[in-house]
Structure formats: C-alpha cells, structure tokens
Design a protein around this motif. Sequence first.
Motif, PDB file in Angstrom:
ATOM      1  N   THR A  21       0.751  -1.039   0.071  1.00 56.19           N
ATOM      2  CA  THR A  21       0.128   0.053   0.018  1.00 56.19           C
ATOM      3  C   THR A  21       0.581   1.138  -0.119  1.00 56.19           C
ATOM      4  O   THR A  21       0.356   2.239   0.239  1.00 56.19           O
ATOM      5  CB  THR A  21      -0.914  -0.146   1.239  1.00 56.19           C
ATOM      6  OG1 THR A  21      -0.090  -0.251   2.409  1.00 56.19           O
ATOM      7  CG2 THR A  21      -1.879  -1.243   1.134  1.00 56.19           C
ATOM      8  N   ALA A  22       2.218   1.238  -0.098  1.00 55.95           N
ATOM      9  CA  ALA A  22       2.978   2.347   0.017  1.00 55.95           C
ATOM     10  C   ALA A  22       2.888   3.108  -1.225  1.00 55.95           C
ATOM     11  O   ALA A  22       2.874   2.621  -2.475  1.00 55.95           O
ATOM     12  CB  ALA A  22       4.392   1.939   0.063  1.00 55.95           C
ATOM     13  N   ALA A  23       2.585   4.559  -1.007  1.00 58.00           N
ATOM     14  CA  ALA A  23       2.289   5.433  -2.247  1.00 58.00           C
ATOM     15  C   ALA A  23       3.747   5.879  -2.727  1.00 58.00           C
ATOM     16  O   ALA A  23       3.568   6.141  -4.050  1.00 58.00           O
ATOM     17  CB  ALA A  23       1.522   6.666  -1.789  1.00 58.00           C
ATOM     18  N   GLU A  24       4.741   5.908  -2.030  1.00 50.90           N
ATOM     19  CA  GLU A  24       5.877   6.552  -2.569  1.00 50.90           C
ATOM     20  C   GLU A  24       6.862   5.118  -2.533  1.00 50.90           C
ATOM     21  O   GLU A  24       6.882   4.248  -1.856  1.00 50.90           O
ATOM     22  CB  GLU A  24       6.397   7.420  -1.270  1.00 50.90           C
ATOM     23  CG  GLU A  24       5.884   8.751  -1.175  1.00 50.90           C
ATOM     24  CD  GLU A  24       6.333   9.575  -0.085  1.00 50.90           C
ATOM     25  OE1 GLU A  24       7.403   9.174   0.443  1.00 50.90           O
ATOM     26  OE2 GLU A  24       5.837  10.534   0.230  1.00 50.90           O
ATOM     27  N   LYS A  63      10.107   5.234  -1.935  1.00 55.08           N
ATOM     28  CA  LYS A  63      11.233   5.149  -0.729  1.00 55.08           C
ATOM     29  C   LYS A  63      10.203   4.526   0.455  1.00 55.08           C
ATOM     30  O   LYS A  63      11.108   3.646   1.146  1.00 55.08           O
ATOM     31  CB  LYS A  63      11.173   6.786  -0.176  1.00 55.08           C
ATOM     32  CG  LYS A  63      12.311   6.912   1.011  1.00 55.08           C
ATOM     33  CD  LYS A  63      12.613   8.207   1.095  1.00 55.08           C
ATOM     34  CE  LYS A  63      13.647   8.600   2.181  1.00 55.08           C
ATOM     35  NZ  LYS A  63      14.024   9.793   2.438  1.00 55.08           N
ATOM     36  N   SER A  64       9.024   4.652   0.616  1.00 57.00           N
ATOM     37  CA  SER A  64       8.363   3.921   1.608  1.00 57.00           C
ATOM     38  C   SER A  64       8.406   2.423   1.374  1.00 57.00           C
ATOM     39  O   SER A  64       8.502   1.580   2.249  1.00 57.00           O
ATOM     40  CB  SER A  64       6.863   4.531   1.813  1.00 57.00           C
ATOM     41  OG  SER A  64       6.210   3.641   3.026  1.00 57.00           O
ATOM     42  N   ALA A  65       8.212   2.136   0.098  1.00 55.79           N
ATOM     43  CA  ALA A  65       8.257   0.812  -0.095  1.00 55.79           C
ATOM     44  C   ALA A  65       9.540   0.083  -0.115  1.00 55.79           C
ATOM     45  O   ALA A  65       9.623  -0.965   0.314  1.00 55.79           O
ATOM     46  CB  ALA A  65       7.830   0.702  -1.600  1.00 55.79           C
ATOM     47  N   LEU A  66      10.655   0.804  -0.228  1.00 56.12           N
ATOM     48  CA  LEU A  66      11.951   0.575  -0.101  1.00 56.12           C
ATOM     49  C   LEU A  66      12.261   0.256   1.452  1.00 56.12           C
ATOM     50  O   LEU A  66      12.878  -0.739   1.868  1.00 56.12           O
ATOM     51  CB  LEU A  66      12.925   1.282  -0.491  1.00 56.12           C
ATOM     52  CG  LEU A  66      14.370   0.856  -0.214  1.00 56.12           C
ATOM     53  CD1 LEU A  66      14.788  -0.543  -1.330  1.00 56.12           C
ATOM     54  CD2 LEU A  66      15.456   2.167  -0.839  1.00 56.12           C
ATOM     55  N   ALA A  67      11.720   1.223   2.294  1.00 59.17           N
ATOM     56  CA  ALA A  67      11.677   0.822   3.794  1.00 59.17           C
ATOM     57  C   ALA A  67      11.121  -0.612   4.224  1.00 59.17           C
ATOM     58  O   ALA A  67      11.622  -1.327   4.840  1.00 59.17           O
ATOM     59  CB  ALA A  67      11.003   2.121   4.360  1.00 59.17           C
ATOM     60  N   ALA A  68       9.989  -0.518   3.686  1.00 60.48           N
ATOM     61  CA  ALA A  68       9.061  -1.811   3.966  1.00 60.48           C
ATOM     62  C   ALA A  68       9.750  -3.079   3.568  1.00 60.48           C
ATOM     63  O   ALA A  68      10.021  -3.924   4.283  1.00 60.48           O
ATOM     64  CB  ALA A  68       7.688  -1.718   3.489  1.00 60.48           C
ATOM     65  N   LYS A  69      10.591  -2.828   2.462  1.00 61.32           N
ATOM     66  CA  LYS A  69      11.159  -4.084   1.808  1.00 61.32           C
ATOM     67  C   LYS A  69      12.455  -4.490   2.924  1.00 61.32           C
ATOM     68  O   LYS A  69      12.704  -5.532   3.090  1.00 61.32           O
ATOM     69  CB  LYS A  69      11.606  -3.916   0.508  1.00 61.32           C
ATOM     70  CG  LYS A  69      12.385  -5.147  -0.158  1.00 61.32           C
ATOM     71  CD  LYS A  69      12.823  -4.946  -1.584  1.00 61.32           C
ATOM     72  CE  LYS A  69      13.650  -5.923  -2.091  1.00 61.32           C
ATOM     73  NZ  LYS A  69      14.218  -5.632  -3.538  1.00 61.32           N
ATOM     74  N   GLN A  70      13.038  -3.455   3.449  1.00 58.32           N
ATOM     75  CA  GLN A  70      14.296  -3.437   4.141  1.00 58.32           C
ATOM     76  C   GLN A  70      13.755  -4.332   5.362  1.00 58.32           C
ATOM     77  O   GLN A  70      14.501  -4.989   6.207  1.00 58.32           O
ATOM     78  CB  GLN A  70      14.845  -2.123   4.563  1.00 58.32           C
ATOM     79  CG  GLN A  70      15.663  -1.716   3.221  1.00 58.32           C
ATOM     80  CD  GLN A  70      16.247  -0.184   3.490  1.00 58.32           C
ATOM     81  OE1 GLN A  70      15.820   0.568   4.341  1.00 58.32           O
ATOM     82  NE2 GLN A  70      17.050   0.003   2.706  1.00 58.32           N
TER      83      GLN A  70
END
Length: 87
Positions: free
Chosen positions: A45-48, A50-57
């Motif tokens: 559900t990440a819009a950005e 950068k947020s999706a990358l943080a979730a992946k980490q």
Amino acid sequence: MIYLAGDPDITPITNLITTWIHIGQALVASIGALAFIFAFLWKITAAESKSALAAKQWIQRIVVGTIGVEVAGSLVDILSESVPGSR
C-alpha cells in the motif's frame, strides 16, 4: 564432605532451558509473523517508492532475525546434548 556417587543429574536444568527456548522461539515466531504481515501490507500500500523500499528492508530484517532465532535454538540443542550425562 559428601561426594556424589556419579555424575550429577543435569536433566532438570536441560529440560528447563529447552522449555524456555521453545517458549522464546514461539514468541519470536508469532511476533515475527505479525510483523512480516504488516510490513508486507505496508509495502503493497506504499504510495512512495521510498516507503516501499523501507518496508522491503524491514521484511529482510524480519526474515534474517527469524532465521537467527532458529539457528540459535539448534545450536543450544547441539551444545546441551554434548554435555556428558544430559541424556
């Protein structure tokens, strides 16, 4: 002085340690599974980007932590079985 007739019986201590290890593994697995689901939903559900990358980490950290707990539990089992008189 009182001397023991043989090796001391460490079975109760070994059983206690094994029980607490299993309780710890169950707690970490439950919390890890819940954290994994939330991080996965966050990634979807990440819009950005950068947020999706943080979730992946975070997903990678959760997976590595879970594997680490399993390896530590196996290591403790191996070490406790190598103690003389533990069987």
